[in-house]
Design an enzyme around this catalytic site. Structure first.
Site, PDB file in Angstrom:
ATOM      1  CD  GLU A 213      -3.080  -0.934   2.045  1.00 20.27           C
ATOM      2  OE1 GLU A 213      -2.933  -0.335   3.113  1.00 20.27           O
ATOM      3  OE2 GLU A 213      -4.051  -1.594   1.648  1.00 20.27           O
TER       4      GLU A 213
ATOM      5  CD  GLU B  86      -4.016  -6.044   2.556  1.00 18.50           C
ATOM      6  OE1 GLU B  86      -4.819  -5.399   3.423  1.00 18.50           O
ATOM      7  OE2 GLU B  86      -2.824  -6.062   2.650  1.00 18.50           O
TER       8      GLU B  86
END
Ligand code: BG6
Length: 485
Positions: free
Chosen positions: A176, A382
């Site tokens: 991320e 995810e």
């Protein structure tokens, strides 16, 4: 006829610092996750000055995967996992980040963990930097604000590629990486790049650290290709669709700029260059970003093999009267900081107990967004539902709400593959076993198919038990997604 791939990587994803524990064992050094206290629902975590006695650091023990990994991986095997995404704690390999030699005990730990995966027929999918940089790099270098961290990261990556060649086929560089473009900036700059001191102009420093991280990522991609040509290495983007609030062209332009600001990182990973719109923005803002011609060449060699992304929620953006150039965009994590600015509530969506909007169709949108923009294979690394679970008297846990969330997202994902033709490598849901929440430090924000007996106060036996969703996901994998009921 179904177009869903037979060799699809069904599985689950975690990160070392959120479950391993053993924070000071096996020669491990202190990571930035080790100096983050427990927060709560709506209460941000604090960063302490080193490890302070008497503070509650939930990552120190995690769920003690460090001592339970064989048992836990066997449970993943029982569900039929084809892939298990985790990260390598940099501090197990280089305790301070700049040590002369790697720590053999740390390397051996992951050797055995990856062997345990293969014994269960599970492919490890490994992130190199998932919010857990050595704390020493934060205090002594100010993390990726300092260009020396680029080579330190490359060295760490090279050691991993050499050691786990043949055992790990799927890598990712920074988890991320794009979160730092959202508020709260200080928290994210520390998580993504160990930048402890954000200085007088945090936004400018954030861009500098981001550029340095992208250079580190590019060097790691090149090294991976040289060391193990059979491996594939991707990036990892936190993706939240940014919908225009209305069909007013002003909202559409605002949305376009919001996409730029939040996802320019992916342009660099997938195209090997910084997009022109970013240079223009830095110029307008008077930011002096240090990037040499030689470094521009480095980025060209760093094109990833696939795009990994996380998907939890979507947002809606509306134009602001005080933003005539459409070059302003600020957002935060709901529940953690008031999200004002140009994000507006989306009346079509419900939210979770943590205020995260629930948007299954947004996953189909996301898959199309990535695939048509970059023409690269994608992997959902995810996606999951954080919720409060209740243990019944007989020990059972009926988490039908989690099943509902996952079912709708998987359905949308399958539509993107079957109807839209997206080349999707796998789906590793977050997180197959209850672990410490990254944003809040809670244990009671649970995502797992496997319940772990531990609460926010750190009490519990750490015993593992399957929830209703455990058996549901097993069937989903067994039928390759055909049976989602
Ligand atoms: C992603 C992170 O942002 O979301 C994970 O990569 C994190 O580390 C996950 O755990 C879910 O967020 P949270 O805050 O509910 O744990």
């Amino acid at each position: 006829m179904t177009h869903f791939p037979k060799d699809f990587l069904w599985g689950g994803a975690v990160a070392a610092h959120q479950l391993e524990g053993g924070w000071d064992q096996g020669g491990k050094g202190i990571s930035i996750a080790d100096v983050m206290t427990a927060g709560g629902n709506g209460i941000p975590r604090r960063i302490t000055d080193g490890v302070v006695e008497g503070e509650n650091y939930p990552n120190h023990e995690g769920i003690d995967f460090y001592h339970h990994y064989r048992e836990d991986i066997a449970l993943f095997g029982e569900m039929g996992f084809k892939a298990f995404r985790t990260s390598i704690a940099w501090t197990r390999i280089f305790p301070n980040g700049d040590d002369a030699e790697p720590n053999e005990e740390g390397l051996a730990f992951y050797d055995d963990m990856f062997d345990a995966c293969h014994e269960q027929g599970i492919e490890p999918v490994v992130t190199l930097q998932h919010f857990e940089m050595p704390y020493h790099l934060a205090t002594e270098y100010n993390g990726f604000a300092d260009k020396r961290c680029i080579d330190l990261f490359e060295r760490f990556a090279r050691v991993c590629f050499e050691r786990y060649k043949g055992k790990v086929k799927y890598w990712m560089t920074f988890n991320e990486i794009n979160n730092q473009s959202a508020a709260p900036i200080a928290h994210h700059m520390l998580q993504e790049g160990a930048v402890l001191n954000i200085g007088d102009n945090p936004e400018e420093l954030m861009y500098q650290a981001s550029v340095n991280e992208l250079l580190a990522s590019a060097k790691a991609v090149k090294a991976c290709h040289e060391i193990d040509p059979d491996a594939q290495i991707g990036c990892m983007i936190a993706f939240c669709p940014l919908y225009a609030h209305t069909c007013d062209p002003k909202d559409q332009l605002e949305k376009t700029w919001a996409d730029h600001k939040r996802y320019w990182y992916c342009d660099v990973h997938a195209k090997g260059r910084i997009p022109e719109y970013m240079f223009r923005y830095w110029e307008r803002m008077g930011f002096d970003i240090d990037l040499s011609d030689e470094e521009t060449e480095v980025l060209k060699d760093g094109i990833v093999d696939y795009i990994g992304f996380s998907y939890y929620m979507s947002f809606a953006v509306a134009a602001r009267e005080d933003n005539p150039d459409y070059n302003f965009y600020e957002a935060g994590i709901p529940g953690l900081e008031s999200v004002a600015n140009d994000l507006v509530p989306n009346e079509f969506l419900k939210v979770s107990d943590w205020g995260w909007p629930i948007d299954p169709l947004g996953l189909r949108y996301a898959l199309n967004w990535f695939y048509e923009r970059y023409d690269q294979p994608v992997m959902i690394v995810e996606n999951g539902f954080g919720a409060y679970d209740k243990v019944e008297e007989d020990g059972s846990i009926d988490d039908s709400y989690r099943i509902d969330y996952l079912r709708e997202h998987i359905r949308a994902m399958m539509d993107a593959v079957e109807k839209d033709g997206v080349n999707l490598l796998g789906y590793t849901m977050w997180a197959p076993i209850d672990i410490v929440s990254a944003s809040s430090g809670e244990m009671d924000k649970r995502y797992g198919f496997v319940y772990v007996d531990k609460n926010n106060a750190g009490e519990g036996t750490l015993a593992r038990s399957p929830k209703k969703s455990f058996f549901w996901y097993k069937k989903v994998i067994e039928t390759n997604g055909a049976d989602l009921d």
